[in-house]
Design an enzyme around this catalytic site. Structure first.
Site, PDB file in Angstrom:
ATOM      1  NE  ARG A  27      55.871  20.852  47.519  1.00 25.47           N
ATOM      2  CZ  ARG A  27      55.134  21.834  48.030  1.00 25.47           C
ATOM      3  NH1 ARG A  27      55.571  23.075  47.972  1.00 25.47           N
ATOM      4  NH2 ARG A  27      53.996  21.584  48.623  1.00 25.47           N
ATOM      5  NE  ARG A  36      56.943  22.086  41.700  1.00 24.72           N
ATOM      6  CZ  ARG A  36      57.508  23.268  41.771  1.00 24.72           C
ATOM      7  NH1 ARG A  36      58.798  23.410  41.509  1.00 24.72           N
ATOM      8  NH2 ARG A  36      56.797  24.331  42.108  1.00 24.72           N
ATOM      9  CG  ASP A  73      46.169  22.068  42.626  1.00 27.42           C
ATOM     10  OD1 ASP A  73      46.933  21.607  43.491  1.00 27.42           O
ATOM     11  OD2 ASP A  73      45.362  22.988  42.860  1.00 27.42           O
TER      12      ASP A  73
HETATM   13  O1  CP3 Z   1      47.458  13.762  46.253  1.00 29.55           O
HETATM   14  C1  CP3 Z   1      48.118  13.709  45.195  1.00 29.55           C
HETATM   15  O2  CP3 Z   1      49.264  13.210  45.130  1.00 29.55           O
HETATM   16  C2  CP3 Z   1      47.451  14.191  43.900  1.00 29.55           C
HETATM   17  C3  CP3 Z   1      47.684  15.521  43.486  1.00 29.55           C
HETATM   18  C4  CP3 Z   1      47.100  16.683  44.272  1.00 29.55           C
HETATM   19  C5  CP3 Z   1      47.773  17.928  44.398  1.00 29.55           C
HETATM   20  N1  CP3 Z   1      46.923  18.815  45.001  1.00 29.55           N
HETATM   21  C6  CP3 Z   1      49.131  18.201  43.928  1.00 29.55           C
HETATM   22  C7  CP3 Z   1      49.834  19.396  44.419  1.00 29.55           C
HETATM   23  C8  CP3 Z   1      45.855  16.831  44.896  1.00 29.55           C
HETATM   24  C9  CP3 Z   1      44.753  15.791  45.121  1.00 29.55           C
HETATM   25  C10 CP3 Z   1      45.753  18.185  45.327  1.00 29.55           C
HETATM   26  C11 CP3 Z   1      44.564  18.740  45.992  1.00 29.55           C
HETATM   27  C12 CP3 Z   1      44.575  20.118  46.468  1.00 29.55           C
HETATM   28  N2  CP3 Z   1      45.191  21.204  45.906  1.00 29.55           N
HETATM   29  C13 CP3 Z   1      43.842  20.584  47.589  1.00 29.55           C
HETATM   30  C14 CP3 Z   1      42.914  19.736  48.438  1.00 29.55           C
HETATM   31  C15 CP3 Z   1      43.651  18.845  49.366  1.00 29.55           C
HETATM   32  C16 CP3 Z   1      44.371  19.537  50.470  1.00 29.55           C
HETATM   33  O3  CP3 Z   1      45.625  19.473  50.450  1.00 29.55           O
HETATM   34  O4  CP3 Z   1      43.711  20.096  51.355  1.00 29.55           O
HETATM   35  C17 CP3 Z   1      44.080  21.965  47.719  1.00 29.55           C
HETATM   36  C18 CP3 Z   1      43.518  22.868  48.795  1.00 29.55           C
HETATM   37  C19 CP3 Z   1      44.926  22.359  46.637  1.00 29.55           C
HETATM   38  C20 CP3 Z   1      45.405  23.719  46.297  1.00 29.55           C
HETATM   39  C21 CP3 Z   1      46.859  23.828  46.354  1.00 29.55           C
HETATM   40  N3  CP3 Z   1      47.717  23.210  45.467  1.00 29.55           N
HETATM   41  C22 CP3 Z   1      47.640  24.549  47.272  1.00 29.55           C
HETATM   42  C23 CP3 Z   1      47.067  25.348  48.429  1.00 29.55           C
HETATM   43  C24 CP3 Z   1      48.968  24.358  46.913  1.00 29.55           C
HETATM   44  C25 CP3 Z   1      50.161  25.038  47.507  1.00 29.55           C
HETATM   45  C26 CP3 Z   1      50.500  24.507  48.836  1.00 29.55           C
HETATM   46  C27 CP3 Z   1      51.687  23.626  48.709  1.00 29.55           C
HETATM   47  O5  CP3 Z   1      51.654  22.494  49.237  1.00 29.55           O
HETATM   48  O6  CP3 Z   1      52.690  24.103  48.122  1.00 29.55           O
HETATM   49  C28 CP3 Z   1      49.004  23.484  45.805  1.00 29.55           C
HETATM   50  C29 CP3 Z   1      50.210  22.979  45.104  1.00 29.55           C
HETATM   51  C30 CP3 Z   1      50.344  21.518  44.940  1.00 29.55           C
HETATM   52  N4  CP3 Z   1      49.347  20.683  44.530  1.00 29.55           N
HETATM   53  C31 CP3 Z   1      51.538  20.764  45.088  1.00 29.55           C
HETATM   54  C32 CP3 Z   1      51.236  19.436  44.761  1.00 29.55           C
HETATM   55  C33 CP3 Z   1      52.176  18.259  44.719  1.00 29.55           C
HETATM   56  C34 CP3 Z   1      52.886  21.327  45.433  1.00 29.55           C
HETATM   57  C35 CP3 Z   1      53.354  22.044  44.209  1.00 29.55           C
HETATM   58  C36 CP3 Z   1      54.816  22.033  43.947  1.00 29.55           C
HETATM   59  O7  CP3 Z   1      55.336  21.037  43.405  1.00 29.55           O
HETATM   60  O8  CP3 Z   1      55.412  23.079  44.226  1.00 29.55           O
END
Ligand code: CP3
Length: 342
Positions: A27, A36, A73
């Site tokens: 983001r 998105r 994700d």
């Molecule tokens: O790193 C990258 O660019 C690749 C894509 C990626 C995402 N999530 C995209 C994402 C990867 C490798 C993840 C891993 C992930 N997802 C983890 C492990 C890594 C870490 O951050 O500790 C976890 C715990 C998740 C679960 C998850 N996904 C949560 C808790 C959330 C919400 C929190 C937030 O930041 O809003 C997500 C959403 C998410 N996954 C987003 C992205 C780009 C944001 C979503 C959006 O566009 O609104």
């Protein structure tokens, strides 16, 4: 001619460390927000291969990182195992929960996960065609403990209390859940590799909340099993393990699990990690993501300090955790310039 990330993962100390960034598609980038919006919501973005490939490529075009990480994700695997999954804007993920042995037994069989996850493999195929030749494609999955914490609680939690409570209430059922996720993760990562992923990473974001034998049983042992199975099926594909906030349990983690590299969070010092962790092989990390918000001389000094600390061995420059939505894209450029010019 081998790609720089693969050389570092093979144990080579390079004059300039290769660089990529956790959550590099996200983001903080206006072009990500636009795609998105086109997708409608986050999960549609994950499951639409053309759009998922597009956001994966955006940070490569803008910054020329040495690696691209597949856009998906870690919570797609619970969904593929049969749980409901949705994202509440501004709050994060929500899932239907698994807390009993019967609910673990009712999860879909491992072979069925591909019905849900096949669009992810298509994203990988598109990326392996479209990425620049010198950019490495990294696939990933959540590690079983971290994925289980979301499945048991139905959401993200500060202290992973519900998962710890399930361990206390019915350790056998929790073990069965970990085993099911372990099998699904092996199948999922194997399919990513078959589609073209050149490296895979296991995200154990909540490893730090496991103590003593629980760390061994629920973080280290599943990572060892997954890596052994992947190495048997796909010898030569490097694996990065990220037992986040493992502290002194980072020591020996790569040797014990067979990982080619451990990713370091920013709670450990680079000097400490160079002496205690890098001696076993490649490390990745570990700039505090807040520098991507604050920038300036501190960013430059910290970046240089980390590059210097790890100069004696194999190192992939990265943040200690994901870049946050409030980061300034100019600070990312400054970090890269500092690494490549150092
Ligand atoms: O790193 C990258 O660019 C690749 C894509 C990626 C995402 N999530 C995209 C994402 C990867 C490798 C993840 C891993 C992930 N997802 C983890 C492990 C890594 C870490 O951050 O500790 C976890 C715990 C998740 C679960 C998850 N996904 C949560 C808790 C959330 C919400 C929190 C937030 O930041 O809003 C997500 C959403 C998410 N996954 C987003 C992205 C780009 C944001 C979503 C959006 O566009 O609104």
């Amino acid at each position: 001619m081998t790609k720089t990330i693969l050389r570092a993962l093979a144990g080579e100390a390079l004059p300039t460390p290769p660089i990529w960034m956790m959550r590099q598609a996200g983001r903080y980038l206006p072009e990500y927000r636009a795609t998105r919006a086109e997708a409608g919501d986050f999960l549609s973005l994950c499951y639409t291969p053309d759009l998922a490939a597009e956001v994966t490529l955006q940070p490569i075009r803008r910054y020329n990182f040495d690696a691209a990480i597949l856009f998906a994700d870690i919570l797609l695997v619970p969904q593929a195992l049969g749980l409901d999954l949705w994202f509440v804007t501004g709050e994060g993920p929500r899932l239907s929960t698994v807390t009993t042995a019967d609910q673990v037994a009712a999860l879909k069989p491992t072979d069925a996960i591909h019905d849900t996850l096949s669009p992810v493999y298509e994203t990988v195929r598109i990326l392996s065609r479209e990425l620049p030749q010198d950019t490495t494609l990294i696939g990933f999955a959540g590690a079983p403990w971290t994925v289980a914490t979301y499945m048991v609680a139905g959401r993200g939690t500060k202290d992973q209390g519900p998962a710890h409570a399930m361990i206390a209430a019915d350790r056998a059922a929790f073990r069965a859940l970990i085993d099911r996720i372990t099998d699904a993760t092996i199948a999922y990562l194997s399919a990513q590799i078959e589609a073209g992923a050149e490296v895979v990473k296991l995200f154990d974001s909540w490893a730090g909340s496991l103590q003593g034998d629980d760390f061994t049983e629920f973080s280290l042992e599943p990572a060892r099993k997954i890596i052994a199975a992947l190495k048997a099926r796909h010898p030569g594909i490097p694996v990065i393990a990220f037992p986040r906030e493992a502290g002194d349990r980072y020591i020996g983690f790569a040797r014990a699990t067979g990982a080619d590299c451990v990713a370091l969070d920013n709670s450990v010092s680079a000097d400490w990690a160079a002496a205690n962790v890098q001696k076993d092989g490649c490390v990745q990390g570990n700039l505090d993501p807040r520098h991507m918000v604050t920038g300036g001389a501190d960013l430059v000094a910290e970046t240089r300090r980390i590059v210097d600390a790890f100069r004696g061995g194999p190192h992939i420059f990265n943040l200690g955790h994901g870049i946050t939505p409030d980061a300034n894209p100019d600070n990312v450029a400054l970090m890269i310039e500092t690494v490549r010019g150092a």
